[in-house]
Design an enzyme around this catalytic site. Structure first.
Site, PDB file in Angstrom:
ATOM      1  N   SER A   9      -8.009 -48.905   8.185  1.00 59.17           N
ATOM      2  CA  SER A   9      -8.013 -47.838   7.308  1.00 59.17           C
ATOM      3  C   SER A   9      -7.026 -46.856   7.732  1.00 59.17           C
ATOM      4  O   SER A   9      -6.818 -46.519   8.984  1.00 59.17           O
ATOM      5  CB  SER A   9      -9.134 -47.086   6.787  1.00 59.17           C
ATOM      6  OG  SER A   9      -8.877 -45.884   6.047  1.00 59.17           O
ATOM      7  N   HIS A  10      -6.252 -46.024   6.871  1.00 58.20           N
ATOM      8  CA  HIS A  10      -5.717 -44.721   7.380  1.00 58.20           C
ATOM      9  C   HIS A  10      -6.488 -43.686   8.255  1.00 58.20           C
ATOM     10  O   HIS A  10      -6.189 -42.989   8.954  1.00 58.20           O
ATOM     11  CB  HIS A  10      -4.979 -44.125   6.253  1.00 58.20           C
ATOM     12  CG  HIS A  10      -3.600 -44.900   5.888  1.00 58.20           C
ATOM     13  ND1 HIS A  10      -3.702 -46.140   5.507  1.00 58.20           N
ATOM     14  CD2 HIS A  10      -2.173 -44.451   5.966  1.00 58.20           C
ATOM     15  CE1 HIS A  10      -2.468 -46.288   5.402  1.00 58.20           C
ATOM     16  NE2 HIS A  10      -1.545 -45.387   5.698  1.00 58.20           N
ATOM     17  N   SER A  11      -7.714 -43.684   7.727  1.00 61.18           N
ATOM     18  CA  SER A  11      -8.670 -42.793   8.237  1.00 61.18           C
ATOM     19  C   SER A  11      -9.922 -43.444   8.984  1.00 61.18           C
ATOM     20  O   SER A  11     -10.503 -44.414   8.530  1.00 61.18           O
ATOM     21  CB  SER A  11      -9.558 -42.389   6.709  1.00 61.18           C
ATOM     22  OG  SER A  11     -10.553 -41.619   7.143  1.00 61.18           O
ATOM     23  N   GLY A  43      -3.503 -42.545   9.685  1.00 57.71           N
ATOM     24  CA  GLY A  43      -2.348 -43.454   9.824  1.00 57.71           C
ATOM     25  C   GLY A  43      -3.128 -44.630  10.355  1.00 57.71           C
ATOM     26  O   GLY A  43      -4.210 -44.863  10.369  1.00 57.71           O
ATOM     27  N   SER A  70       0.423 -49.220   4.566  1.00 57.15           N
ATOM     28  CA  SER A  70       0.862 -49.447   5.936  1.00 57.15           C
ATOM     29  C   SER A  70      -0.246 -50.132   6.678  1.00 57.15           C
ATOM     30  O   SER A  70       0.096 -50.800   7.858  1.00 57.15           O
ATOM     31  CB  SER A  70       1.411 -48.243   6.702  1.00 57.15           C
ATOM     32  OG  SER A  70       0.375 -47.270   6.916  1.00 57.15           O
TER      33      SER A  70
END
Lengths: 225, 207
Positions: A9-11, A43, A70
């Protein structure tokens, strides 16, 4: 050993939260978070993903769940550069629901492809939709039962996981209210609340055994009493 | 200049580091309009990390060795979609360059083509999806038609990338965070296409 999971995950907090939720239903499965950047920001980190893939793989392979863009690209890049990419699958699935379904499947000893299919809400490879491919011999072996659900919150996540685990254990196609009872996502989507009368049907060689096991499971509160 | 050697490749990358540090706010502003507002900072972090590793190279590295160092560093340090995308581009470029000591015009076009193909394979974007592919694809086409002088190839690629970046402004995005915005993305330049144009412009200006 079971198939492991990696949550990208981004977080960092989303990844850890998904791990917490999925692990609640699959204590024996190695589920590793890879959230956020190396310095704790929003990110994805190639290094974290690579390390998580190594940590989650006990030899049976790893299914990767990702959130936005991403995260998928980073996971795919890690896959390209992995020593043994054949043991890694990236699921095209929603990260929360996919992780829960994959964890339950992995806990029941499913193969890499079966865990991937569970995450992606496809019927596991050996099972066929219950309404199709019913040979006369199979139709002869069918069983059904209607059960009023007594669980406080109905067939929510943990009881549903117990049902999926039980339904997966027999040589039979099992449905609940017409949907595949081995699919965590489909069982949850029924939203079966307390007091609902659910109809369980099974066809196949072990239809009677499957229905009997489900009756027993229901009598035990789907693992909650 | 006949061909592009490892020393040129290093000068180019060092100049890219400086240019991104100068223009990171501009790139981030583009990204804030239609994305998650971190493109400039992410690229700056990645290329600053590259700068710190360049000294670990041999005294006379090949272009491929420099490109590979950039690739592995960006993949590990950028943190957004640009990390895997540029990382893959530089990795494929490094593989295309191989251990050649110098790149002539033909070799340069091969390297640029491999970079573009890597980005397309990684991001699965097509032309007019409002992504960096919209800068890379015209750059590769122009490079291939620019003849056998490396400077002419670099200039053609840089000019076409700049035009390609500008041409993303009227587009609706079909990939990346901007694709959630629908028609609200119209009128904004894609930050990845702009950073591609920046990197190729610096290449054309590096002696």
């Amino acid at each position: 050993m079971t198939v492991g999971l990696v949550i990208v995950s981004h977080s960092a907090r989303i990844a850890e939260g998904v791990v917490e939720l999925a692990a609640q239903m699959a204590a024996a499965v190695e589920i590793v978070p890879a959230g956020g950047t190396d310095d704790g920001g929003i990110g994805t980190s190639f290094d974290k993903v690579q390390a998580a893939l190594t940590a989650a793989d006990s030899g049976d392979g790893v299914v990767v769940l990702c959130d936005l863009g991403s995260a998928v690209l980073t996971a795919e890049t890690a896959l390209d550069l992995a020593d043994d990419p054949g043991r890694i699958r990236i699921a095209d699935a929603p990260i929360v629901e996919g992780a829960v379904a994959a964890a339950v499947a992995a806990e029941s000893g499913a193969s890499l492809e079966q865990v991937l299919a569970a995450a992606q809400d496809q019927a596991p490879a050996p099972a066929q939709p219950a309404t199709e491919h019913q040979h006369p011999a199979d139709s002869a072996r069918s069983a059904a039962v209607e059960i009023a659900l007594a669980n406080e919150h109905g067939l929510h996540a943990r009881p549903a996981a117990e049902l999926v685990r039980t339904a997966s254990g027999f040589d039979a196609q099992v449905t609940v209210n017409g949907v595949d009872a081995t699919s965590m996502l489909r069982v949850l989507a029924l939203g079966l609340d307390r007091g609902t009368v659910a109809r369980f049907e099974a066809t196949g060689a072990q239809a009677a055994e499957a229905i009997a096991a489900i009756e027993l499971l229901a009598a035990e509160g789907f693992g909650e009493s | 200049m006949s061909g592009l050697d490892g020393a040129w490749t290093r000068r180019w990358i060092e100049a890219v580091v400086a240019e991104i540090a100068t223009r990171k706010s501009e790139l981030t502003a583009l990204d804030r309009a239609i994305g998650d507002g971190d493109h400039g900072e992410n690229l700056d972090r990645g290329f600053q990390a590259v700068l710190g590793k360049l000294d670990a190279l041999d005294d006379a590295p090949t272009p491929g060795a420099v490109l590979k160092l950039v690739a592995t560093t960006l993949i590990s340090t950028v943190g957004g979609a640009a990390g895997p995308l540029y990382g893959t581009a530089f990795l494929k470029a490094a593989m295309a360059a191989g251990d050649r000591p110098e790149l002539d015009a033909t070799g340069l076009v091969e390297v640029l083509t491999a970079a573009r193909d890597g980005i397309v394979a990684r991001g699965k974007a097509e032309p007019n999806d409002k992504t960096m592919v919209d800068a890379w694809s015209p750059a590769v086409e122009a490079a291939g038609a620019a003849g056998d002088d490396v400077r002419a190839v670099l200039e053609a690629a840089a000019s076409a990338a700049a035009e390609g970046a500008i041409a993303t402004e009227p587009l609706v995005a079909h990939k990346g965070r901007a694709s959630y915005l629908g028609e609200r993305a119209i009128g904004h330049r894609d930050p990845g296409a702009e950073s591609t144009a920046l990197i190729l412009r610096v290449a054309a200006d590096t002696r």
